[in-house]
Design a protein around this motif. Structure first.
Motif, PDB file in Angstrom:
ATOM      1  N   LEU A  69      -3.437  20.017  17.422  1.00 15.77           N
ATOM      2  CA  LEU A  69      -4.349  20.964  16.763  1.00 15.77           C
ATOM      3  C   LEU A  69      -3.858  21.243  15.333  1.00 15.77           C
ATOM      4  CD1 LEU A  69      -5.123  23.488  19.661  1.00 15.77           C
ATOM      5  CD2 LEU A  69      -6.730  21.891  18.602  1.00 15.77           C
ATOM      6  N   LYS A  70      -2.562  21.460  15.205  1.00 16.10           N
ATOM      7  CA  LYS A  70      -2.000  21.772  13.876  1.00 16.10           C
ATOM      8  C   LYS A  70      -2.214  20.578  12.929  1.00 16.10           C
ATOM      9  CE  LYS A  70       2.159  23.695  11.791  1.00 16.10           C
ATOM     10  NZ  LYS A  70       2.689  22.634  10.936  1.00 16.10           N
ATOM     11  N   LEU A  71      -1.931  19.358  13.435  1.00 11.75           N
ATOM     12  CA  LEU A  71      -2.107  18.166  12.592  1.00 11.75           C
ATOM     13  C   LEU A  71      -3.575  18.004  12.180  1.00 11.75           C
ATOM     14  CD1 LEU A  71       0.306  15.821  14.575  1.00 11.75           C
ATOM     15  CD2 LEU A  71       0.607  16.531  12.183  1.00 11.75           C
ATOM     16  N   THR A  72      -4.500  18.342  13.097  1.00 13.27           N
ATOM     17  CA  THR A  72      -5.931  18.244  12.758  1.00 13.27           C
ATOM     18  C   THR A  72      -6.290  19.278  11.695  1.00 13.27           C
ATOM     19  OG1 THR A  72      -6.373  17.525  15.019  1.00 13.27           O
ATOM     20  CG2 THR A  72      -8.280  18.267  13.741  1.00 13.27           C
ATOM     21  N   ALA A  73      -5.779  20.486  11.876  1.00 13.19           N
ATOM     22  CA  ALA A  73      -6.064  21.541  10.878  1.00 13.19           C
ATOM     23  C   ALA A  73      -5.560  21.114   9.496  1.00 13.19           C
ATOM     24  CB  ALA A  73      -5.417  22.851  11.314  1.00 13.19           C
ATOM     25  N   GLU A  74      -4.479  20.348   9.470  1.00 10.78           N
ATOM     26  CA  GLU A  74      -3.900  19.900   8.193  1.00 10.78           C
ATOM     27  C   GLU A  74      -4.520  18.590   7.693  1.00 10.78           C
ATOM     28  OE1 GLU A  74       0.464  21.917   9.130  1.00 10.78           O
ATOM     29  OE2 GLU A  74       0.242  19.737   9.238  1.00 10.78           O
ATOM     30  N   GLY A  75      -5.474  18.042   8.465  1.00  5.40           N
ATOM     31  CA  GLY A  75      -6.135  16.805   8.050  1.00  5.40           C
ATOM     32  C   GLY A  75      -5.292  15.564   8.292  1.00  5.40           C
ATOM     33  N   ARG A  76      -4.210  15.697   9.090  1.00  7.51           N
ATOM     34  CA  ARG A  76      -3.318  14.538   9.342  1.00  7.51           C
ATOM     35  C   ARG A  76      -3.755  13.869  10.654  1.00  7.51           C
ATOM     36  NH1 ARG A  76       2.055  17.874   8.825  1.00  7.51           N
ATOM     37  NH2 ARG A  76       3.095  15.938   9.464  1.00  7.51           N
ATOM     38  N   LEU A  77      -4.933  13.232  10.606  1.00  9.53           N
ATOM     39  CA  LEU A  77      -5.571  12.787  11.846  1.00  9.53           C
ATOM     40  C   LEU A  77      -4.891  11.588  12.499  1.00  9.53           C
ATOM     41  CD1 LEU A  77      -9.336  13.293  11.051  1.00  9.53           C
ATOM     42  CD2 LEU A  77      -7.905  14.591  12.610  1.00  9.53           C
ATOM     43  N   GLU A  78      -4.313  10.710  11.699  1.00  8.20           N
ATOM     44  CA  GLU A  78      -3.664   9.543  12.294  1.00  8.20           C
ATOM     45  C   GLU A  78      -2.462   9.994  13.127  1.00  8.20           C
ATOM     46  OE1 GLU A  78      -3.010   6.309   9.622  1.00  8.20           O
ATOM     47  OE2 GLU A  78      -2.429   4.941  11.240  1.00  8.20           O
ATOM     48  N   GLU A  79      -1.722  10.954  12.569  1.00 11.56           N
ATOM     49  CA  GLU A  79      -0.584  11.492  13.339  1.00 11.56           C
ATOM     50  C   GLU A  79      -1.072  12.258  14.574  1.00 11.56           C
ATOM     51  OE1 GLU A  79       2.476  13.313  10.418  1.00 11.56           O
ATOM     52  OE2 GLU A  79       0.677  12.797   9.292  1.00 11.56           O
ATOM     53  N   ALA A  80      -2.197  12.974  14.392  1.00 13.10           N
ATOM     54  CA  ALA A  80      -2.763  13.712  15.534  1.00 13.10           C
ATOM     55  C   ALA A  80      -3.095  12.732  16.654  1.00 13.10           C
ATOM     56  CB  ALA A  80      -4.005  14.482  15.109  1.00 13.10           C
ATOM     57  N   TYR A  81      -3.656  11.567  16.285  1.00  8.05           N
ATOM     58  CA  TYR A  81      -3.984  10.578  17.309  1.00  8.05           C
ATOM     59  C   TYR A  81      -2.721  10.034  17.979  1.00  8.05           C
ATOM     60  CZ  TYR A  81      -5.547   6.574  19.885  1.00  8.05           C
ATOM     61  OH  TYR A  81      -5.758   5.690  20.919  1.00  8.05           O
ATOM     62  N   GLU A  82      -1.704   9.829  17.192  1.00  8.50           N
ATOM     63  CA  GLU A  82      -0.438   9.331  17.750  1.00  8.50           C
ATOM     64  C   GLU A  82       0.091  10.298  18.823  1.00  8.50           C
ATOM     65  OE1 GLU A  82       3.274   8.290  15.384  1.00  8.50           O
ATOM     66  OE2 GLU A  82       1.646   7.249  14.353  1.00  8.50           O
ATOM     67  N   VAL A  83       0.020  11.593  18.509  1.00  8.75           N
ATOM     68  CA  VAL A  83       0.501  12.596  19.470  1.00  8.75           C
ATOM     69  C   VAL A  83      -0.427  12.636  20.693  1.00  8.75           C
ATOM     70  CG1 VAL A  83       1.020  15.052  19.814  1.00  8.75           C
ATOM     71  CG2 VAL A  83       1.539  13.980  17.625  1.00  8.75           C
TER      72      VAL A  83
END
Ligand code: FAD
Ligand code: SF4
Ligand code: SF4
Length: 480
Positions: A69-83
């Motif tokens: 959720l935090k990575l998505t809020a920050e726009g870091r979607l590739e990392e969000a997908y990795e998690v």
């Protein structure tokens, strides 16, 4: 973090927009639209980043929800997908069809006084974006191993195990009696909840990663379990539960009384472009008919909503308890109500009426809720003299599923089952009474959820890996 997260005090919960009822009643497309990127980031920012995240505790996969959720809020979607994909083989599928109100979202702490974070929709958004942008990769074996695993069943349990085992380098063979991989995700769950392309693209990616599929191959008919054990170093049974619970009573053999899964499979096949004679003949097609669906679970909800889309004249769901006691997801009940399904609560079928060998009505009796039984659930008691007939041209039985007789089907009497017919396993090792034969998913739990099947598949892969390592290195172990 403080300025970006914790936005629940300022921002209300918003789910992705639903297509209008008039539009979605006419087709089988998914009913929820995708989040706009800004809306996904905003909704993710409502999370308060709990130290003990109850959302994660109540997710069967222990997904690291606060982090993505935090990575998505920050726009870091590739990392969000990795998690998100580190713990979930099919985040785009769970995001669509998990009953989030009972799992992650239902346990989000800001549920108290505010509304929960929209976890499922954000998970779907992250994974769909990953597919769009090409971040999803096929399972990659670090090094090829000689040992092979045979998996019976290409549903979520079998596929999750296959992906994990292949990533570790095993030669993985998946057998399924159907002509497509996906299990109930392909042939049970309708398109308006889960479009089939979402399942098919994973299946194709698994093939690219070297998982070998043997479709139209029924274990017990085309190959026996003993033969499969000869072929492979370990076997994983993930066959699901398919014996439909039936209703007897007068008129039970009339035409036009059909099991839910036959009805849903015909509809899903038609949507996939297959020729389905029973659909074309009208036997498994609700068009123009007065339909009664018997049951109150998720399968019943899928049947009523399929019948609406096929152009039924009327659709009624008959359930013996009341709305508060329905086993189906409340979100799906609300969707069915919006789409024009009539619910007949506290009514139980007793038999059927017919004309010229075809069903013309369900004979039913009104019920009331009595005292709680030993499990705490209120018992249902028929009201004397309250019998009535609900006219219909198609009656669909959605009363639940039990396991098939697996030892007989597989030609393996030594495969032990419980008194409910589910496969008996040692819960620490997930191994059955047959050495090297493991089991998981619905065939062990009884009818459950996709997310639990994924969990079992991933856990089984760990146990199978440990078992095969032990088998491969007995000398080394002995020498230590
Ligand atoms: P399955 O998905 O049933 O897969 C088993 C596979 O094994 C099948 O492909 C079958 O063909 C194959 N097989 C069986 N016997 C043999 C054999 N002898 N030889 C070879 N292959 C064999 N869950 C949710 O989380 N959300 C939902 O919205 C939801 N909706 C549902 C709607 C319906 C109509 C139904 C019936 C179920 C729904 N579920 C839902 C439940 C969910 O689909 C199951 O819990 C899940 O699919 C179980 O996974 P599995 O891998 O154990 O078995
Ligand atoms: Fe929620 Fe299901 Fe995703 Fe877990 S897998 S976070 S329960 S939607
Ligand atoms: Fe965020 Fe709710 Fe999970 Fe807490 S429980 S970490 S607020 S999603």
């Amino acid at each position: 973090m403080a300025d970006r997260m914790l936005q629940f005090v300022r921002l209300s919960q918003a789910q992705p927009e639903k297509r209008g009822v008039g539009e979605r009643r006419k087709d089988f497309g998914e009913i929820y639209r995708e989040f706009e990127p800004a809306a996904a980031a905003q909704q993710a920012s409502r999370c308060s980043q709990c130290g003990v995240p109850f959302c994660q505790v109540h997710c069967p996969l222990s997904n690291n929800i606060p982090d993505w959720l935090k990575l998505t809020a920050e726009g870091r979607l590739e990392e969000a997908y990795e998690v998100a994909s580190a713990t979930n083989t099919f985040p785009e599928i769970c995001g669509r069809i998990c009953p989030q109100d009972r799992l992650c979202e239902g346990n989000c702490v800001i549920e108290k006084g505010f509304e929960s974070v929209t976890i499922g929709a954000v998970e779907k958004y992250i994974a769909d974006t990953a597919w769009e942008r090409g971040w999803v990769t096929a399972p990659r074996a670090k090094a090829e191993l000689r040992q092979s695993v045979g998996i019976i069943g290409a549903g979520p349990a079998g596929l999750a195990a296959a992906e994990r085992l292949r990533s570790r380098g095993y030669q993985v063979h998946v057998y399924d009696r159907h002509d497509r991989a996906g299990g109930l995700m392909i042939y049970g769950i309708p398109n308006f909840k889960l479009e089939k392309e979402v399942v098919v693209r994973r299946w194709r990616s698994f093939e690219q990663g070297g998982i070998r599929f043997h479709l139209n191959c029924a274990i017990g008919r085309d190959v026996t379990l003993p033969e499969l054990r000869e072929r492979h170093d370990a076997v994983f049974i993930a066959t699901g539960v398919y014996k439909a619970r039936d209703i007897g009573g007068e008129g039970a053999g009339l035409e036009g009384i059909v099991p839910a899964l036959d009805y849903l499979i015909a509809s899903n096949r038609d949507n996939l472009g297959d020729t389905v004679p029973e659909f074309a003949s009208g036997a498994l097609n609700a068009a123009g008919k007065r339909v009664v669906v018997l049951g109150g679970g998720d399968t019943a909800m899928d049947c009523v909503r399929t019948a609406v889309r096929q152009g039924a004249a009327s659709v009624t769901c008959m359930y013996r308890r009341d709305k508060a006691n329905m086993p189906g997801s409340m979100r799906e009940v609300a969707n069915a109500e919006e789409e024009g399904v009539e619910f007949m609560w506290l009514a139980a079928p007793e038999g059927f009426e017919g004309a010229d060998g075809h069903v013309s009505g369900v004979r039913a009796v009104r019920m009331h809720l009595g005292l709680p039984d030993a499990t705490g659930r209120q018992q249902v008691v028929p009201i004397k003299g309250s019998g009535f007939t609900q006219g219909c041209d198609l009656a669909i039985k959605a009363l639940g599923f039990d396991p098939e007789d697996l030892p007989a089907m597989f030609g393996e009497k030594a495969l032990t089952v419980t008194r409910w017919g589910t496969v008996k396993v040692d819960h620490r090792t997930m191994m059955t009474d047959l050495p090297g034969v493991f089991a998981g998913g619905d065939i062990v739990r009884g009818a459950s959820l996709v997310v639990w099947a994924i969990r079992d598949g991933r856990d089984a892969a760990e146990r199978i890996d440990a078992y095969l390592k032990e088998q491969a290195a007995p000398a080394a172990v002995a020498a230590e």
